[in-house]
Design a protein around this motif. Structure first.
Motif, mmCIF file in Angstrom:
data_model
loop_
_atom_site.group_PDB
_atom_site.id
_atom_site.type_symbol
_atom_site.label_atom_id
_atom_site.label_comp_id
_atom_site.label_asym_id
_atom_site.label_seq_id
_atom_site.Cartn_x
_atom_site.Cartn_y
_atom_site.Cartn_z
ATOM 1 N N HIS A 35 6.714 4.212 3.104
ATOM 2 C CA HIS A 35 7.915 4.300 2.156
ATOM 3 C C HIS A 35 8.669 5.397 2.412
ATOM 4 O O HIS A 35 8.150 6.641 1.723
ATOM 5 C CB HIS A 35 7.274 3.965 0.867
ATOM 6 C CG HIS A 35 6.681 2.948 0.586
ATOM 7 N ND1 HIS A 35 5.500 2.535 0.705
ATOM 8 C CD2 HIS A 35 7.353 1.571 0.238
ATOM 9 C CE1 HIS A 35 5.057 1.131 0.446
ATOM 10 N NE2 HIS A 35 6.341 0.519 0.341
ATOM 11 N N ASN A 80 7.898 4.446 -5.798
ATOM 12 C CA ASN A 80 7.111 4.423 -4.637
ATOM 13 C C ASN A 80 6.226 5.605 -4.194
ATOM 14 O O ASN A 80 5.715 5.947 -3.250
ATOM 15 C CB ASN A 80 8.195 4.294 -3.316
ATOM 16 C CG ASN A 80 8.395 2.813 -3.314
ATOM 17 O OD1 ASN A 80 7.558 1.632 -3.398
ATOM 18 N ND2 ASN A 80 9.518 2.686 -2.579
ATOM 19 N N HIS A 108 6.846 -0.064 -7.477
ATOM 20 C CA HIS A 108 6.051 -0.537 -6.049
ATOM 21 C C HIS A 108 4.921 0.301 -5.698
ATOM 22 O O HIS A 108 3.986 0.130 -6.669
ATOM 23 C CB HIS A 108 7.384 -0.722 -4.985
ATOM 24 C CG HIS A 108 6.845 -1.391 -3.818
ATOM 25 N ND1 HIS A 108 6.548 -2.839 -3.858
ATOM 26 C CD2 HIS A 108 6.476 -1.172 -2.606
ATOM 27 C CE1 HIS A 108 6.251 -3.237 -2.625
ATOM 28 N NE2 HIS A 108 5.961 -2.209 -1.797
ATOM 29 N N ARG A 109 5.154 0.980 -4.835
ATOM 30 C CA ARG A 109 3.874 1.597 -4.318
ATOM 31 C C ARG A 109 3.199 2.372 -5.286
ATOM 32 O O ARG A 109 1.915 2.866 -5.050
ATOM 33 C CB ARG A 109 4.493 2.227 -3.072
ATOM 34 C CG ARG A 109 3.423 3.425 -2.521
ATOM 35 C CD ARG A 109 2.279 2.561 -1.876
ATOM 36 N NE ARG A 109 1.213 3.535 -1.181
ATOM 37 C CZ ARG A 109 0.111 4.184 -1.815
ATOM 38 N NH1 ARG A 109 0.029 4.165 -3.267
ATOM 39 N NH2 ARG A 109 -0.702 5.098 -1.080
ATOM 40 N N ASP A 161 9.591 -9.824 -0.500
ATOM 41 C CA ASP A 161 8.754 -8.503 -0.847
ATOM 42 C C ASP A 161 7.419 -8.719 -0.620
ATOM 43 O O ASP A 161 6.835 -9.785 -0.176
ATOM 44 C CB ASP A 161 8.943 -8.213 -2.626
ATOM 45 C CG ASP A 161 9.166 -6.826 -2.678
ATOM 46 O OD1 ASP A 161 8.332 -5.991 -2.172
ATOM 47 O OD2 ASP A 161 10.176 -6.437 -3.233
ATOM 48 N N HIS A 223 10.108 -3.197 -1.861
ATOM 49 C CA HIS A 223 9.418 -2.430 -0.468
ATOM 50 C C HIS A 223 10.218 -1.776 0.366
ATOM 51 O O HIS A 223 9.931 -0.695 0.750
ATOM 52 C CB HIS A 223 8.689 -3.806 0.080
ATOM 53 C CG HIS A 223 7.971 -3.160 1.184
ATOM 54 N ND1 HIS A 223 6.622 -2.325 1.309
ATOM 55 C CD2 HIS A 223 8.192 -3.319 2.728
ATOM 56 C CE1 HIS A 223 6.492 -2.195 2.571
ATOM 57 N NE2 HIS A 223 7.355 -2.721 3.410
#
Length: 251
Positions: A35, A80, A108-109, A161, A223
Motif C-alpha cells: 500500500h 492503511n 483497511h490495512r 476489494d 485496498h
C-alpha cells in the motif's frame, strides 16, 4: 484611506469566522509493501473533503507526530498504516489519548496487526484479521442504515476489494455498519499454500464501537489507489470520519 481599509477588513471578518474549522483530524499514512500508490490520491481527496466539510486535516507519514499533543485532534485516522508502526512511548501516548476521550478511524490495512503484539490495539480495532481472499467483486449490504458511513452508498453496493475475514479473540462487541454477501464472490479464492475459509452470513466489513472513552470507526475497504477517487467510497469514509470526530448524528 486607512478608515476605508479598516471598514473593508471589518466586512471580511464575519466570513472569516464562518470559515473556521469545525474540528481537527490527524491522518497517519506510511507507505508499505502493498500500500503506497494510494497515498497521493487519498491525500488529495481528503484535503478536498476537509475544505468541503470545513475541518482541518493534518497529514503525516511520521510517527513522531504522536510524540506531540494528541488532545488537539478530534480523531486520529490510521490509513492503511497499522498501530504497530508506533514505538512503545508513542503507543502509550495514543492509549492515553483514547482514555481521555479521543477517537479513532481505522482503514483497511491498518486493521491488520501481528496477533498478540499489541492487544490493546487489537481491542481498539475490535476484530483480528487473518488471511484474506484475493481482491474480487462482491455485493456489500447495509446493516445499519442509520450510520452516516452508509448514507452515500446503495443498499446493495457492487464493490471490488479484499474482503477481510476476521475473528474475535477478545470478545469485543461491535456494531456492524456494512456486511459483504459471501454468495457474491468466492471467499476461498486465495494464493497457493494459503487457506481462506468463509465467515458465513455474519461477515462485517465496516463497524463501530466504543473503546476506552472514545469512538472507533473501522472500515476494511480501501485496498487500491483508485478507490480513493470513488465518490461512493469517499462518502462512506467521510461518514465514518464525521461520526468518529463529532458523534453526529445523535440517535
Amino acid at each position: 484611506m486607512i478608515r476605508l481599509a479598516i471598514a473593508f477588513l471589518a466586512l471580511l471578518a464575519p466570513g472569516t469566522a464562518w470559515a473556521q474549522a469545525q474540528y481537527k483530524l490527524l491522518v497517519l499514512a506510511i507507505p508499505n509493501k502493498y500500500h503506497y500508490e494510494y497515498i497521493p490520491i487519498a491525500r488529495d481527496s481528503l484535503e478536498h473533503l476537509a475544505k468541503l466539510h470545513a475541518f482541518e486535516m493534518v497529514w503525516t507519514n511520521k510517527t513522531e507526530t504522536f510524540d506531540g499533543d494528541l488532545s488537539q485532534y478530534a480523531a486520529v485516522m490510521f490509513l492503511n498504516t497499522p498501530g504497530e508502526e508506533l514505538n512503545p512511548a508513542q503507543r502509550a501516548k495514543f492509549e492515553a489519548y483514547m482514555r481521555g476521550g479521543g477517537n479513532a478511524i481505522v482503514v483497511h490495512r491498518a486493521a491488520i496487526t501481528p496477533a498478540g503484539a499489541w492487544p490493546w490495539y487489537e481491542r481498539l480495532v475490535g476484530r483480528r484479521v487473518g488471511v484474506h481472499p484475493m481482491l474480487q467483486t462482491g455485493i456489500i449490504t447495509i446493516t445499519d442504515s442509520g450510520h452516516p458511513a452508509t448514507f452515500g452508498v446503495p443498499d446493495r453496493w457492487i464493490w471490488s476489494d479484499e474482503f477481510y475475514t476476521t475473528t474475535n479473540p477478545y470478545k469485543v462487541n461491535i456494531s456492524t455498519v456494512l456486511s459483504v454477501d459471501e454468495n457474491s464472490y468466492d471467499p476461498r479464492k486465495i494464493w497457493p499454500g494459503q487457506v481462506s475459509l468463509p465467515m458465513g452470513r455474519d461477515h462485517p466489513i465496516a463497524w463501530h464501537h466504543d473503546h476506552e472513552k472514545g469512538r472507533v470507526f473501522v472500515t476494511t475497504l480501501g485496498h487500491n489507489g483508485e478507490m480513493y477517487r470513488d465518490p461512493q467510497y469517499l462518502a462512506h469514509l467521510m461518514g465514518g470520519v464525521w461520526w468518529a470526530a463529532t458523534g453526529m448524528p445523535r440517535r
